[in-house]
Write a protein that holds these residues in place. Structure first.
Motif, PDB file in Angstrom:
ATOM      1  N   TRP A 132       0.841  -1.194   0.000  1.00 32.54           N
ATOM      2  CA  TRP A 132       0.000   0.000   0.000  1.00 32.54           C
ATOM      3  C   TRP A 132       0.877   1.246   0.000  1.00 32.54           C
ATOM      4  O   TRP A 132       1.305   1.683  -1.039  1.00 32.54           O
ATOM      5  N   GLY A 133       1.146   1.825   1.129  1.00 29.74           N
ATOM      6  CA  GLY A 133       1.960   3.025   1.154  1.00 29.74           C
ATOM      7  C   GLY A 133       2.436   3.322   2.564  1.00 29.74           C
ATOM      8  O   GLY A 133       2.035   2.658   3.528  1.00 29.74           O
ATOM      9  N   PRO A 134       3.284   4.333   2.729  1.00 32.15           N
ATOM     10  CA  PRO A 134       3.813   4.654   4.060  1.00 32.15           C
ATOM     11  C   PRO A 134       2.791   5.291   4.989  1.00 32.15           C
ATOM     12  O   PRO A 134       3.034   5.396   6.188  1.00 32.15           O
ATOM     13  N   VAL A 135       1.660   5.736   4.459  1.00 32.25           N
ATOM     14  CA  VAL A 135       0.618   6.360   5.284  1.00 32.25           C
ATOM     15  C   VAL A 135      -0.530   5.367   5.449  1.00 32.25           C
ATOM     16  O   VAL A 135      -1.164   4.991   4.460  1.00 32.25           O
ATOM     17  N   PRO A 136      -0.812   4.908   6.661  1.00 30.74           N
ATOM     18  CA  PRO A 136      -1.925   3.956   6.853  1.00 30.74           C
ATOM     19  C   PRO A 136      -3.240   4.544   6.350  1.00 30.74           C
ATOM     20  O   PRO A 136      -3.521   5.733   6.520  1.00 30.74           O
ATOM     21  N   PHE A 137      -4.043   3.687   5.750  1.00 29.85           N
ATOM     22  CA  PHE A 137      -5.291   4.133   5.122  1.00 29.85           C
ATOM     23  C   PHE A 137      -6.370   3.123   5.432  1.00 29.85           C
ATOM     24  O   PHE A 137      -6.174   1.922   5.253  1.00 29.85           O
ATOM     25  N   TYR A 264      -8.958  10.873  -3.349  1.00 21.80           N
ATOM     26  CA  TYR A 264      -8.062  11.419  -4.368  1.00 21.80           C
ATOM     27  C   TYR A 264      -6.915  12.232  -3.762  1.00 21.80           C
ATOM     28  O   TYR A 264      -6.184  12.896  -4.490  1.00 21.80           O
ATOM     29  N   ARG A 265      -6.772  12.175  -2.449  1.00 21.14           N
ATOM     30  CA  ARG A 265      -5.706  12.916  -1.786  1.00 21.14           C
ATOM     31  C   ARG A 265      -4.565  11.991  -1.390  1.00 21.14           C
ATOM     32  O   ARG A 265      -4.770  10.835  -1.043  1.00 21.14           O
ATOM     33  N   ASP A 266      -3.352  12.522  -1.418  1.00 16.87           N
ATOM     34  CA  ASP A 266      -2.146  11.825  -0.942  1.00 16.87           C
ATOM     35  C   ASP A 266      -2.036  10.422  -1.525  1.00 16.87           C
ATOM     36  O   ASP A 266      -1.800   9.437  -0.810  1.00 16.87           O
ATOM     37  N   LEU A 267      -2.179  10.302  -2.828  1.00 17.41           N
ATOM     38  CA  LEU A 267      -2.122   8.985  -3.474  1.00 17.41           C
ATOM     39  C   LEU A 267      -0.771   8.298  -3.281  1.00 17.41           C
ATOM     40  O   LEU A 267      -0.734   7.094  -2.976  1.00 17.41           O
ATOM     41  N   ARG A 270      -0.500   6.908   0.346  1.00 19.72           N
ATOM     42  CA  ARG A 270      -1.408   5.824   0.681  1.00 19.72           C
ATOM     43  C   ARG A 270      -1.191   4.571  -0.159  1.00 19.72           C
ATOM     44  O   ARG A 270      -1.415   3.456   0.310  1.00 19.72           O
ATOM     45  N   PHE A 271      -0.774   4.747  -1.411  1.00 20.56           N
ATOM     46  CA  PHE A 271      -0.751   3.613  -2.338  1.00 20.56           C
ATOM     47  C   PHE A 271       0.582   3.466  -3.080  1.00 20.56           C
ATOM     48  O   PHE A 271       0.667   2.698  -4.039  1.00 20.56           O
ATOM     49  N   GLY A 272       1.616   4.186  -2.651  1.00 20.06           N
ATOM     50  CA  GLY A 272       2.867   4.238  -3.408  1.00 20.06           C
ATOM     51  C   GLY A 272       3.525   2.897  -3.627  1.00 20.06           C
ATOM     52  O   GLY A 272       4.116   2.643  -4.689  1.00 20.06           O
ATOM     53  N   LEU A 273       3.445   1.981  -2.652  1.00 20.22           N
ATOM     54  CA  LEU A 273       4.120   0.687  -2.801  1.00 20.22           C
ATOM     55  C   LEU A 273       3.482  -0.157  -3.898  1.00 20.22           C
ATOM     56  O   LEU A 273       4.138  -1.051  -4.451  1.00 20.22           O
ATOM     57  N   ALA A 274       2.242   0.132  -4.239  1.00 21.34           N
ATOM     58  CA  ALA A 274       1.580  -0.624  -5.308  1.00 21.34           C
ATOM     59  C   ALA A 274       2.193  -0.341  -6.678  1.00 21.34           C
ATOM     60  O   ALA A 274       1.943  -1.088  -7.636  1.00 21.34           O
ATOM     61  N   LEU A 275       3.022   0.706  -6.781  1.00 21.34           N
ATOM     62  CA  LEU A 275       3.694   0.987  -8.055  1.00 21.34           C
ATOM     63  C   LEU A 275       4.614  -0.159  -8.453  1.00 21.34           C
ATOM     64  O   LEU A 275       4.894  -0.351  -9.644  1.00 21.34           O
ATOM     65  N   LEU A 276       5.088  -0.904  -7.468  1.00 18.08           N
ATOM     66  CA  LEU A 276       5.887  -2.085  -7.783  1.00 18.08           C
ATOM     67  C   LEU A 276       5.047  -3.079  -8.586  1.00 18.08           C
ATOM     68  O   LEU A 276       5.546  -3.736  -9.513  1.00 18.08           O
ATOM     69  N   GLY A 277       3.771  -3.169  -8.242  1.00 16.17           N
ATOM     70  CA  GLY A 277       2.880  -4.032  -9.010  1.00 16.17           C
ATOM     71  C   GLY A 277       2.613  -3.490 -10.401  1.00 16.17           C
ATOM     72  O   GLY A 277       2.427  -4.269 -11.350  1.00 16.17           O
ATOM     73  N   VAL A 278       2.600  -2.162 -10.546  1.00 13.51           N
ATOM     74  CA  VAL A 278       2.428  -1.578 -11.879  1.00 13.51           C
ATOM     75  C   VAL A 278       3.607  -1.964 -12.771  1.00 13.51           C
ATOM     76  O   VAL A 278       3.437  -2.257 -13.962  1.00 13.51           O
ATOM     77  N   ALA A 279       4.814  -1.984 -12.200  1.00 11.86           N
ATOM     78  CA  ALA A 279       5.982  -2.435 -12.964  1.00 11.86           C
ATOM     79  C   ALA A 279       5.812  -3.889 -13.391  1.00 11.86           C
ATOM     80  O   ALA A 279       6.160  -4.270 -14.526  1.00 11.86           O
ATOM     81  N   ARG A 317     -14.137   4.849  -5.325  1.00 10.75           N
ATOM     82  CA  ARG A 317     -14.262   3.558  -4.656  1.00 10.75           C
ATOM     83  C   ARG A 317     -13.891   2.401  -5.572  1.00 10.75           C
ATOM     84  O   ARG A 317     -13.775   1.254  -5.117  1.00 10.75           O
ATOM     85  N   VAL A 318     -13.699   2.697  -6.857  1.00  9.29           N
ATOM     86  CA  VAL A 318     -13.294   1.659  -7.796  1.00  9.29           C
ATOM     87  C   VAL A 318     -11.785   1.432  -7.751  1.00  9.29           C
ATOM     88  O   VAL A 318     -11.277   0.525  -8.427  1.00  9.29           O
ATOM     89  N   LEU A 319     -11.068   2.203  -6.948  1.00 13.44           N
ATOM     90  CA  LEU A 319      -9.606   2.092  -6.925  1.00 13.44           C
ATOM     91  C   LEU A 319      -9.092   0.679  -6.652  1.00 13.44           C
ATOM     92  O   LEU A 319      -8.054   0.288  -7.203  1.00 13.44           O
ATOM     93  N   PRO A 320      -9.743  -0.146  -5.814  1.00 13.87           N
ATOM     94  CA  PRO A 320      -9.274  -1.530  -5.670  1.00 13.87           C
ATOM     95  C   PRO A 320      -9.202  -2.287  -6.995  1.00 13.87           C
ATOM     96  O   PRO A 320      -8.430  -3.252  -7.119  1.00 13.87           O
ATOM     97  N   ALA A 321      -9.977  -1.861  -8.007  1.00 13.61           N
ATOM     98  CA  ALA A 321      -9.896  -2.515  -9.314  1.00 13.61           C
ATOM     99  C   ALA A 321      -8.561  -2.251  -9.992  1.00 13.61           C
ATOM    100  O   ALA A 321      -8.183  -2.985 -10.915  1.00 13.61           O
ATOM    101  N   ALA A 322      -7.839  -1.219  -9.565  1.00 12.33           N
ATOM    102  CA  ALA A 322      -6.484  -0.984 -10.063  1.00 12.33           C
ATOM    103  C   ALA A 322      -5.442  -1.559  -9.108  1.00 12.33           C
ATOM    104  O   ALA A 322      -4.409  -2.090  -9.539  1.00 12.33           O
ATOM    105  N   LEU A 323      -5.704  -1.468  -7.812  1.00  9.56           N
ATOM    106  CA  LEU A 323      -4.730  -1.931  -6.829  1.00  9.56           C
ATOM    107  C   LEU A 323      -4.623  -3.454  -6.790  1.00  9.56           C
ATOM    108  O   LEU A 323      -3.502  -4.005  -6.756  1.00  9.56           O
TER     109      LEU A 323
END
Length: 502
Positions: A132-137, A264-267, A270-279, A317-323
């Protein structure tokens, strides 16, 4: 042997042990069932269904209107509560266990349709919980460990677990060219997910579309006809569900936009570690332009971005479809190295190493979840600093407030008080089918407003049949020594309970 000298099976069992430990932590959380967020509305829903399974009325206020909270899942839980006599919170604990089993088994089931590598399912569980990311969500329908610990008893968890199974069964059915009954069953399951948690139902729908578009070989015409029949049955189930008119929810988005703007704030935080999955998805896209995980991610990302650009923030709320596809892709690509399948690929070894670091970092950022199981003084000081105490709840009012009593309270208490059977004057959440919602909210504002005359406040209490007032000393409303009120109890931080006597 893997480069580290360990056999693949030892790595697989190690991953399973870690995933099992995380599952055990979540089961321990279920025992305490920490209260934060929307637990009150779900407990209230079970209370209404326990008292009247066929005509429960609004779960929050005393009104005979439908509610989207009356889903197949909550109706089943309400029937369990009525048949067994178990309280709402006990039934929610049962719901949490079932939802957790559905979720973990669903991840396992879905991942096994993508790869035969034994290391992937437990690694996918860890990726879904920790990338997910360094900020708990925390938000229902989002599967970070801390978020799941707080929402494991919610319908969204059950719906997500069913969604993973839906995607897995759909992939198998398309591949095998299954018969009519299988596709009709899948259509009914899709409708159940949509009815149980509408936002997760959208995620499930996008995932199912991606599984279809990414199917190899492309389904035959006969299979597509069976799929269409299943879709038609699902639409019929949605149309005939008796507890609320599902299709009227499409006009309710305007009431939700401001609430969801926060998505839509602090993406990056909250979700920065998921960029590894985008790679990892980029690698999969190079191999297969119709990869189902890539298509799933693309569909979710497009809807999410469209929501932000158009001001339809509830689409967030559709963001889990990308994560979710990104997290699963990271697990699939990293598991081959762990299992020793592709240990000669240097790039993948680097990816697996980075993934291990990201998972460790993600686990650390969510280590505060331990505070829902252990007392703060039992935690090491770095973890104690992350501790956030759950809400205390309003059980303290139950010696006086009975089922069906109407309570005057501001928004925050109004989100919890109905969990114990009482109603509030105004709902603590947007209530799509309540025709006088605005009038009720205005009545609560006027009651507590500083300049409202006493006679008007008393009139508000009488109009809505209010028997109790819950308020802090500085909230406003009638004075504590007003002859229309009699104080009977005191809760946390000086919160008062007043009986309406005049």
């Amino acid at each position: 042997m893997t480069p580290g000298g360990r056999s693949p099976s030892r790595w697989v069992w190690g991953l399973r042990a870690v995933a099992g430990a995380v599952a055990a932590l979540l089961l321990a959380v279920v025992v305490r069932l920490p209260w934060v967020g929307d637990l009150g509305i779900h407990a209230a829903t079970i209370e209404r269904l326990r008292h009247d399974p066929l005509h429960p009325g609004d779960p929050l206020v005393d009104a005979d209107v439908p509610s989207p909270y009356y889903s197949p899942w909550t109706v089943l839980l309400g029937c369990v509560a009525k048949a067994t006599g178990v309280g709402a919170f006990g039934v929610l604990r049962l719901a949490a266990v079932v939802g957790l089993v559905l979720l973990l088994s669903g991840i396992w089931h879905f991942v096994r349709t993508l790869t035969e590598c034994r290391a992937t399912p437990p690694l996918a569980v860890l990726c879904v919980l920790f990338l997910w990311g360094p900020v708990p969500f925390e938000w229902s329908g989002f599967l970070g460990l801390n978020s799941l610990a707080l929402t494991v008893s919610y319908p969204s968890t059950c719906a997500l677990g069913l969604s993973f199974h839906l995607w897995a069964w759909l992939r198998k059915a398309l591949r095998a060219g299954s018969g009519w009954l299988v596709f009709l069953g899948l259509g009914a399951l899709w409708a159940v997910v949509l009815l149980t948690h509408q936002f997760t139902g959208v995620v499930a729908s996008l995932g199912a579309l991606a599984m279809l578009l990414g199917a190899r070989p492309w389904p035959s015409r006969a299979v597509l006809l069976r799929l269409a029949a299943g879709l038609a049955l699902g639409l019929v189930v949605l149309a005939v569900w008796p507890y609320y008119p599902f299709f009227e929810l499409f006009g309710a988005g305007a009431d939700l936009e401001q609430i969801h703007r926060a998505l839509y704030r602090d993406l990056p935080g909250r979700f920065g570690l998921a960029l590894l999955g985008v790679a990892a998805l980029a690698v999969r896209f190079r191999r297969d332009r119709r990869d189902p995980l890539v298509l799933f991610f693309a569909l979710g990302a497009v809807v999410f971005v469209a929501g932000g650009l158009s001001g339809h923030y509830s689409w967030g709320r559709v963001l889990p479809a990308a994560l979710i596809p990104a997290q699963v892709a990271a697990a699939v690509e990293g598991a081959g190295v762990v299992a020793g399948v592709v240990c000669g690929d240097r790039l993948r070894r680097v990816f697996a190493g980075v993934l291990a670091v990201a998972l460790a970092f993600g686990a650390w950022t969510q280590a505060g979840t331990l505070g829902y199981v252990l007392p703060k003084d039992a935690l090491p000081s770095p973890l104690a600093a992350k501790y956030e105490p759950p809400w205390p709840g309003y059980r303290w009012i139950t010696p006086w407030v009975r089922y069906g009593d109407v309570v005057m309270a501001k928004t925050f208490p109004a989100r919890q008080i109905p969990a114990y059977g009482a109603y509030t004057v105004a709902p603590g959440y947007p209530d799509f089918f309540l025709p006088d919602e605005v009038a009720r909210e205005d009545a609560v504002r006027r009651y507590f407003a500083p300049g409202t005359p006493r006679a008007e406040r008393v009139e508000v209490l009488r109009r809505y049949g209010v028997r109790w007032v819950v308020a802090y000393p500085g909230d406003g409303g009638l004075r504590a020594d007003d002859p229309a009120l009699r104080k009977v109890g005191t809760g946390p931080r000086g919160l008062g309970l007043y009986r309406v006597v005049g």
